[in-house]
Design a protein around this motif. Structure first.
Motif, PDB file in Angstrom:
ATOM      1  N   VAL A  71       0.854  -1.181   0.000  1.00  0.00           N
ATOM      2  CA  VAL A  71       0.000   0.000   0.000  1.00  0.00           C
ATOM      3  C   VAL A  71       0.890   1.232   0.000  1.00  0.00           C
ATOM      4  O   VAL A  71       1.772   1.363   0.856  1.00  0.00           O
ATOM      5  CB  VAL A  71      -0.936   0.042   1.225  1.00  0.00           C
ATOM      6  CG1 VAL A  71      -1.758   1.335   1.209  1.00  0.00           C
ATOM      7  CG2 VAL A  71      -1.860  -1.164   1.248  1.00  0.00           C
ATOM      8  N   THR A 103       0.860   5.127   0.594  1.00  0.00           N
ATOM      9  CA  THR A 103       0.041   6.162   1.214  1.00  0.00           C
ATOM     10  C   THR A 103       0.628   7.535   0.915  1.00  0.00           C
ATOM     11  O   THR A 103       1.762   7.826   1.299  1.00  0.00           O
ATOM     12  CB  THR A 103      -0.029   5.960   2.740  1.00  0.00           C
ATOM     13  OG1 THR A 103      -0.521   4.651   3.026  1.00  0.00           O
ATOM     14  CG2 THR A 103      -0.955   6.990   3.375  1.00  0.00           C
ATOM     15  N   GLY A 119       0.991  11.789   0.965  1.00  0.00           N
ATOM     16  CA  GLY A 119       1.027  12.780   2.033  1.00  0.00           C
ATOM     17  C   GLY A 119       2.244  13.661   1.873  1.00  0.00           C
ATOM     18  O   GLY A 119       2.914  13.635   0.830  1.00  0.00           O
ATOM     19  N   TYR A 158       5.512  10.388   1.568  1.00  0.00           N
ATOM     20  CA  TYR A 158       4.881   9.162   1.068  1.00  0.00           C
ATOM     21  C   TYR A 158       5.405   7.945   1.827  1.00  0.00           C
ATOM     22  O   TYR A 158       6.606   7.870   2.135  1.00  0.00           O
ATOM     23  CB  TYR A 158       5.170   8.991  -0.422  1.00  0.00           C
ATOM     24  CG  TYR A 158       4.187   9.704  -1.324  1.00  0.00           C
ATOM     25  CD1 TYR A 158       3.338   8.996  -2.168  1.00  0.00           C
ATOM     26  CD2 TYR A 158       4.119  11.096  -1.330  1.00  0.00           C
ATOM     27  CE1 TYR A 158       2.442   9.650  -3.006  1.00  0.00           C
ATOM     28  CE2 TYR A 158       3.221  11.760  -2.158  1.00  0.00           C
ATOM     29  CZ  TYR A 158       2.386  11.038  -2.991  1.00  0.00           C
ATOM     30  OH  TYR A 158       1.500  11.692  -3.810  1.00  0.00           O
ATOM     31  N   THR A 159       4.506   7.011   2.120  1.00  0.00           N
ATOM     32  CA  THR A 159       4.873   5.793   2.824  1.00  0.00           C
ATOM     33  C   THR A 159       4.465   4.570   2.016  1.00  0.00           C
ATOM     34  O   THR A 159       3.331   4.496   1.524  1.00  0.00           O
ATOM     35  CB  THR A 159       4.201   5.724   4.217  1.00  0.00           C
ATOM     36  OG1 THR A 159       4.608   6.846   5.004  1.00  0.00           O
ATOM     37  CG2 THR A 159       4.600   4.439   4.943  1.00  0.00           C
ATOM     38  N   ARG A 190       4.026   0.540   2.383  1.00  0.00           N
ATOM     39  CA  ARG A 190       3.929  -0.576   3.332  1.00  0.00           C
ATOM     40  C   ARG A 190       3.865  -1.874   2.531  1.00  0.00           C
ATOM     41  O   ARG A 190       2.935  -2.094   1.770  1.00  0.00           O
ATOM     42  CB  ARG A 190       2.688  -0.424   4.202  1.00  0.00           C
ATOM     43  CG  ARG A 190       2.510  -1.492   5.275  1.00  0.00           C
ATOM     44  CD  ARG A 190       1.332  -1.106   6.169  1.00  0.00           C
ATOM     45  NE  ARG A 190       1.125  -2.063   7.233  1.00  0.00           N
ATOM     46  CZ  ARG A 190       0.253  -3.062   7.173  1.00  0.00           C
ATOM     47  NH1 ARG A 190      -0.479  -3.236   6.082  1.00  0.00           N
ATOM     48  NH2 ARG A 190       0.123  -3.894   8.187  1.00  0.00           N
ATOM     49  N   GLU A 198       7.901  -1.014   6.355  1.00  0.00           N
ATOM     50  CA  GLU A 198       7.463   0.283   5.853  1.00  0.00           C
ATOM     51  C   GLU A 198       8.660   1.149   5.453  1.00  0.00           C
ATOM     52  O   GLU A 198       9.645   1.242   6.175  1.00  0.00           O
ATOM     53  CB  GLU A 198       6.632   1.018   6.898  1.00  0.00           C
ATOM     54  CG  GLU A 198       5.269   0.397   7.120  1.00  0.00           C
ATOM     55  CD  GLU A 198       4.382   1.252   8.011  1.00  0.00           C
ATOM     56  OE1 GLU A 198       4.800   2.381   8.374  1.00  0.00           O
ATOM     57  OE2 GLU A 198       3.281   0.794   8.348  1.00  0.00           O
ATOM     58  N   GLN A 214       9.641   5.106   4.082  1.00  0.00           N
ATOM     59  CA  GLN A 214       9.215   6.491   3.900  1.00  0.00           C
ATOM     60  C   GLN A 214      10.179   7.164   2.936  1.00  0.00           C
ATOM     61  O   GLN A 214      11.392   6.968   3.012  1.00  0.00           O
ATOM     62  CB  GLN A 214       9.183   7.237   5.240  1.00  0.00           C
ATOM     63  CG  GLN A 214       8.033   6.824   6.130  1.00  0.00           C
ATOM     64  CD  GLN A 214       7.911   7.699   7.371  1.00  0.00           C
ATOM     65  OE1 GLN A 214       8.622   8.690   7.524  1.00  0.00           O
ATOM     66  NE2 GLN A 214       7.017   7.317   8.263  1.00  0.00           N
TER      67      GLN A 214
END
Length: 251
Positions: free
Chosen positions: A208, A210, A212, A215-216, A218, A235, A237
């Motif tokens: 996934v 994510t 923002g 960005y992350t 996972r 995870e 980043q």
């Protein structure tokens, strides 16, 4: 006395010509290096750009992130037109037995202008900083491909579950290393391996991304050990030109 003055004048003139020649050489050297860099960028091939990097810089840049920057740069600035004739400077020096060249100035493209500062060590790029009003701050929308991070996550979990905490620790970002010091990681490894048993396999399951301010990504794995079959997550980043390993979990 007049003869001596004439000789000194001739020597002084020679020194001026030598210095001028060095400056011209430095400018041409810097220009050719910058040209090569932007030709590689506008090729759209991140591998070509990475080939210009010093090994130390390659450690700080992930090709999938660089590829995202290359694509955004090409889309927003268009074809390369050349270096500015009036706003461009190059300086070279010998440092630690290596030739250090610092080249900076304005670079023209079809859709706008960029400010480029590149540092070279024996012809290889050790640092670069390129900015442009034509390139929006939110250009990063995720890496171009996630295979690199799937492999890194798997390598990290493999080291952790195989009783190699020292190797796993090296892959962690400094922020995670601070939260989870090596001695604590060693204790976790010993405890988990004792309960789960010998590692049998790690298989990629899903991921996934994510969005923002940071960005992350996972990444989830199916893990099989002798006594347990936990789910593993790692995870990353994204900061700068790299995805950093900042969290992991085994359930």
């Amino acid at each position: 006395m007049k003869k001596i003055l004439m000789i000194l004048g001739a020597v002084f003139l020679v020194l001026i010509l030598v210095c001028a020649g060095v400056l011209v050489w430095a400018q041409r050297s810097g220009s050719s290096h910058q040209d090569a860099f932007f030709q590689a960028v506008l090729s759209g091939n991140a591998k070509q750009v990475m080939a210009l990097f010093d090994p130390a810089l390659c450690e700080q840049v992930d090709e999938p992130v660089l590829a995202a920057w290359v694509a955004a740069f090409r889309d927003n600035l268009g074809p390369y037109k050349g270096l500015s004739k009036t706003d461009f400077d190059t300086q070279s020096k010998i440092e630690g037995g290596a030739t250090i060249t610092e080249s900076k100035g304005a670079v023209d493209f079809e859709k706008g202008q960029a400010r480029s500062e590149i540092r070279f060590r024996d012809g290889k790029i050790v640092a670069f900083h390129v900015t442009s009003d034509a390139l929006p701050d939110g250009w990063f929308k995720g890496p171009v491909g996630t295979e690199l991070y799937r492999e890194r996550g798997k390598a990290f979990l493999t080291d952790f579950l195989s009783g190699r905490p020292d190797d796993a620790f090296k892959m962690m970002h400094k922020r995670l290393q601070t939260k989870l010091p090596l001695e604590k990681l060693k204790a976790m490894t010993t405890d988990f391996v004792g309960k789960a048993g010998k590692l049998e396999s790690i298989v990629y399951d899903s991921e996934v991304l994510t969005p923002g301010d940071v960005y992350t990504l996972r990444v989830v794995y199916k893990v099989a050990c002798e006594k347990q079959k936990p789910t593993g997550t790692v995870e990353f980043q994204f900061d700068g030109m790299k995805g950093h390993l900042l969290a992991f979990n085994l359930k």
